[in-house]
Design a protein around this motif. Structure first.
Motif, mmCIF file in Angstrom:
data_model
loop_
_atom_site.group_PDB
_atom_site.id
_atom_site.type_symbol
_atom_site.label_atom_id
_atom_site.label_comp_id
_atom_site.label_asym_id
_atom_site.label_seq_id
_atom_site.Cartn_x
_atom_site.Cartn_y
_atom_site.Cartn_z
ATOM 1 N N LEU A 103 0.918 -1.098 0.041
ATOM 2 C CA LEU A 103 -0.025 -0.010 -0.005
ATOM 3 C C LEU A 103 0.742 1.090 -0.064
ATOM 4 O O LEU A 103 0.684 2.275 -0.825
ATOM 5 C CB LEU A 103 -0.963 0.033 1.317
ATOM 6 N N PHE A 104 1.819 1.287 0.836
ATOM 7 C CA PHE A 104 2.831 2.358 0.831
ATOM 8 C C PHE A 104 3.257 2.709 -0.571
ATOM 9 O O PHE A 104 3.542 3.699 -0.920
ATOM 10 C CB PHE A 104 3.810 1.939 1.965
ATOM 11 N N ASP A 107 1.174 4.097 -3.167
ATOM 12 C CA ASP A 107 0.872 5.294 -2.799
ATOM 13 C C ASP A 107 2.258 6.400 -3.077
ATOM 14 O O ASP A 107 1.911 7.515 -3.352
ATOM 15 C CB ASP A 107 0.190 5.715 -1.442
ATOM 16 N N ARG A 110 2.631 7.005 -6.570
ATOM 17 C CA ARG A 110 1.560 7.827 -7.218
ATOM 18 C C ARG A 110 1.838 9.412 -6.629
ATOM 19 O O ARG A 110 1.775 10.354 -7.386
ATOM 20 C CB ARG A 110 0.314 7.516 -6.558
ATOM 21 N N GLU B 301 -4.719 12.458 -0.273
ATOM 22 C CA GLU B 301 -5.191 11.322 -1.378
ATOM 23 C C GLU B 301 -4.263 10.175 -1.413
ATOM 24 O O GLU B 301 -4.527 9.115 -1.883
ATOM 25 C CB GLU B 301 -4.576 12.192 -2.801
ATOM 26 N N TYR B 302 -3.077 10.369 -0.581
ATOM 27 C CA TYR B 302 -2.247 9.241 -0.463
ATOM 28 C C TYR B 302 -2.240 8.536 0.712
ATOM 29 O O TYR B 302 -1.253 8.459 1.519
ATOM 30 C CB TYR B 302 -0.867 9.689 -0.865
ATOM 31 N N SER B 303 -3.403 8.044 1.088
ATOM 32 C CA SER B 303 -3.436 7.269 2.529
ATOM 33 C C SER B 303 -2.527 6.123 2.693
ATOM 34 O O SER B 303 -2.167 5.849 3.663
ATOM 35 C CB SER B 303 -5.078 6.902 2.708
ATOM 36 N N GLY B 304 -2.206 5.477 1.735
ATOM 37 C CA GLY B 304 -1.437 4.303 1.771
ATOM 38 C C GLY B 304 0.112 4.617 2.366
ATOM 39 O O GLY B 304 0.751 3.751 3.127
#
Lengths: 305, 332
Positions: A103-104, A107, A110, B301-304
């Motif tokens: 997940l890290f 994101d 991104r 927006e980048y919760s991860g």
């Protein structure tokens, strides 16, 4: 017939990419007993880094080399910071921890590169098609992928079977306590193996980048295919990973290419068109189920245990 | 009559807790249940219907997490393919609705049966293996279902399918009413928690837990653990299929994304975050995880980037989850 040969080559090429991922996964699992879901993230990070460096330097090859070094560095930092505390814990912990890392990575990529994705374009001489058999033309770059991965596979074999480090790696896989009792720095060895796995995954990502698209989550579906490869080949076995990746690559590609047509012949046209794609995507999982029924340890189980 | 105080108790100190006065952990569970029960009333008073929608989703996924925890927490079978049952339950409802069958009396039982049969097939294969094989194989089969759903062109393929009508039951139970649907989900969640709680404290549950800690010993005593585990696996699959039925009704939409493999990961996270040792833990975990996700995604927006390392932190430092923390405090 020509189509068949072309699809077989495509299958081998997919198999080779799978092998790069599966080899790293199976090494990491065999030696550190670690389930690494973030392996697909390294595939993605490798592709992004190579695309970025290629854009900066204007050279495809320089992009690959710099990207590879950077992915290796990312892998080593990742191991030291986040993976090391997970060794020796149970598999559920590995799954959760590396799921968090996944997940890290999604994101953070991104955040850095934006949601749009990137392309890595090939140098012009790679765009040509070569005649592999009389009358059969095949894209140059896909041939390069097959040859390059074969070379990497060969290097890996030499590294694991013929060098001192490889001897330590094999020893670590069969009895880690004994290896560290004999005065080998097992922590360093683990870091090296993880870095090696990361570099292999990154390399797979960057050579796949020109024929697919560099995007978030690109490593996830292929990671699960790599899991299937490992299950079929036998966990911990590089040879098994090699054979199984080619089998899986071929079956998946040929199934997608031919099964819908076959289904249309046997069933009505509309039933075949709707069932064909669904069936062809099930093929490799059925193969996996078959292997599990007849050889639960995989086709080439690693010799330990 | 359900004794609520016991619901949070794990099997080891179930009897001990029943005789002890309510502690922090049980107070927490009761408070959470009270909040969940009163939430639609609060929403109706303030006119904030978003909360009901959000919490309906939380209840549904909590149900899935409870079912996962039955095999994972108590049976030691780490399934990384649990989202497949969400998809199967959902797709049965969606496909039937598309073919013009809206009756819940047909849709729901059929969805549960299909989920159960799939669990039976997968379980029979997976349970031949252990540990990391089990994780990867359940993941692979779930991925297979995912791709099959993508291949179903008639039912939307990759894009998914809108369900025009929620499942039809008798007139008194109108699922299209948000509040009614919320309470249906709530009641089903409680029923499932109760069922699982009875199950793990029964002879059957003790065999399952015995097989988790030492399978060979259980077999040596004379229990055919394979069959016990398979039944347990099927029950969990059916319960999660129910969750899929509810999810499809909730969103009035089915798509392969329902069973993306990260969803299976989310379910594991909920179970572990809440605490795998107790039946009620996954509910707490689902509420915590989904609320956290909601809050984080409204902030960034980048919760991860925050969520990911947090998960790693939970794994490394708070292995017992929220339930474990409460337990530590209760023991003072």
């Amino acid at each position: 017939m020509l189509y068949l040969i072309e699809q077989c080559l495509n299958g081998v090429q997919l198999g080779m990419l799978l092998f790069l991922l599966a080899a790293g996964l199976t090494l990491i699992f065999g030696i550190m007993d670690l389930v690494n879901l973030a392996h697909g993230s390294l595939y993605m990070v490798g592709a992004y880094l190579a695309a970025t460096f290629a854009a900066l330097t204007g050279s495809f090859v320089a992009g690959l080399v710099l990207g590879l070094i950077a992915t290796l560095a990312v892998g080593i930092v990742l191991e030291v910071v986040a993976i090391r505390p997970l060794y020796g814990r149970d598999h559920l912990d590995h799954v959760l921890g590396t799921f968090g890392l996944l997940l890290f990575f999604n994101d953070i990529v991104r955040w850095i590169w934006g949601p749009a994705g990137m392309t890595l374009s090939l140098p012009s001489q790679m765009l040509a098609a070569v005649q592999v058999l009389p009358g059969v033309f095949y894209p140059m770059y896909r041939i390069v992928i097959i040859l390059a991965t074969l070379a990497v596979g060969g290097l890996l074999y030499v590294l694991v079977m013929r060098t001192r480090i490889g001897m330590l790696i094999r020893a670590g896989a069969s009895n880690r306590e004994m290896v560290s009792a004999l005065g080998i720095n097992i922590t360093l060895l683990y870091t090296l193996v993880f870095g090696l796995g990361a570099a292999l995954a990154g390399f797979a990502g960057m050579i796949a980048a020109p024929i697919s698209f560099v995007q978030i989550g690109m490593g996830e579906n292929i990671l699960i295919l790599a899991f299937v490869v490992i299950i079929i080949g036998g966990i911990g076995s590089i040879r098994g990973a090699f054979v199984a990746s080619i089998i899986v690559g071929l079956i998946d590609t040929l199934g997608r290419a031919f099964l819908p047509d076959l289904a249309r012949n046997f069933l009505s046209y509309s039933a075949g068109s709707s069932l064909g794609p669904a069936l062809s995507s099930m093929l490799i999982y059925m193969l996996m189920a078959g292997v599990l029924v007849f050889r639960p340890e995989g086709l080439f189980p690693a010799s330990r245990k | 009559m359900i004794d609520w105080r016991n619901l949070s108790a794990d099997w080891l100190d179930a009897r001990k807790l029943a005789s002890n006065p309510p502690n922090l952990r049980n107070a927490f569970v009761i408070a959470l249940l009270a909040i969940l029960a009163l939430l639609p009333i609060y929403s109706a008073l303030t006119g904030n219907y978003f909360l009901v929608t959000l919490f309906t989703r939380i209840l549904i996924l909590a149900l899935a997490a409870v079912s996962l925890n039955l095999i994972m927490g108590f049976g030691g079978m780490v399934s990384f393919g649990h989202a497949a049952y969400l998809g199967i339950g959902g797709y049965v409802v969606g496909i039937l609705a598309k073919e013009g069958i809206n009756s819940g009396f047909v849709q729901w039982p059929l969805a549960l049966i299909v989920s159960g049969l799939f669990a039976l097939g997968v379980g029979a294969l997976c349970l031949r293996t252990r540990g990391v094989y089990f994780i990867m194989i359940t993941l692979a089969f779930a991925q297979m279902v995912y791709y099959v759903a993508i291949g179903l062109d008639r039912y939307g393929g990759d894009d998914g399918l809108t369900i025009n009508k929620r499942s039809q039951f008798i007139d008194a139970v109108n699922l299209s009413n948000k509040t009614v649907f919320y309470y249906v989900c709530f009641a089903l969640l409680l029923a499932v928690v109760y069922l699982v709680w009875r199950l793990v404290n029964s002879r059957f549950g003790l065999v399952i837990q015995g097989a988790r800690s030492n399978d060979r010993r259980m077999r040596a005593i004379g229990f055919p653990t394979f069959r016990y585990k398979l039944v347990c696996f099927v029950i969990a699959g059916v319960l999660c299929g129910l969750s899929g039925v509810l999810l499809a009704n909730h969103t009035s939409f089915i798509s392969p994304a329902m069973m993306q493999w990260t969803r299976s990961g989310d379910l594991i996270v909920m179970a572990v975050l809440g605490g795998m040792g107790s039946v009620f833990g996954p509910v707490v975990g689902a509420v915590a995880f989904l609320l956290l996700e909601e809050v984080l995604s409204s902030v960034t927006e980048y919760s991860g980037i925050i969520l990911g390392p947090m998960l790693l932190g939970v794994v490394l430092f708070a292995r017992g989850g929220i339930d474990g923390i409460l337990k530590d405090h209760s023991r003072g």
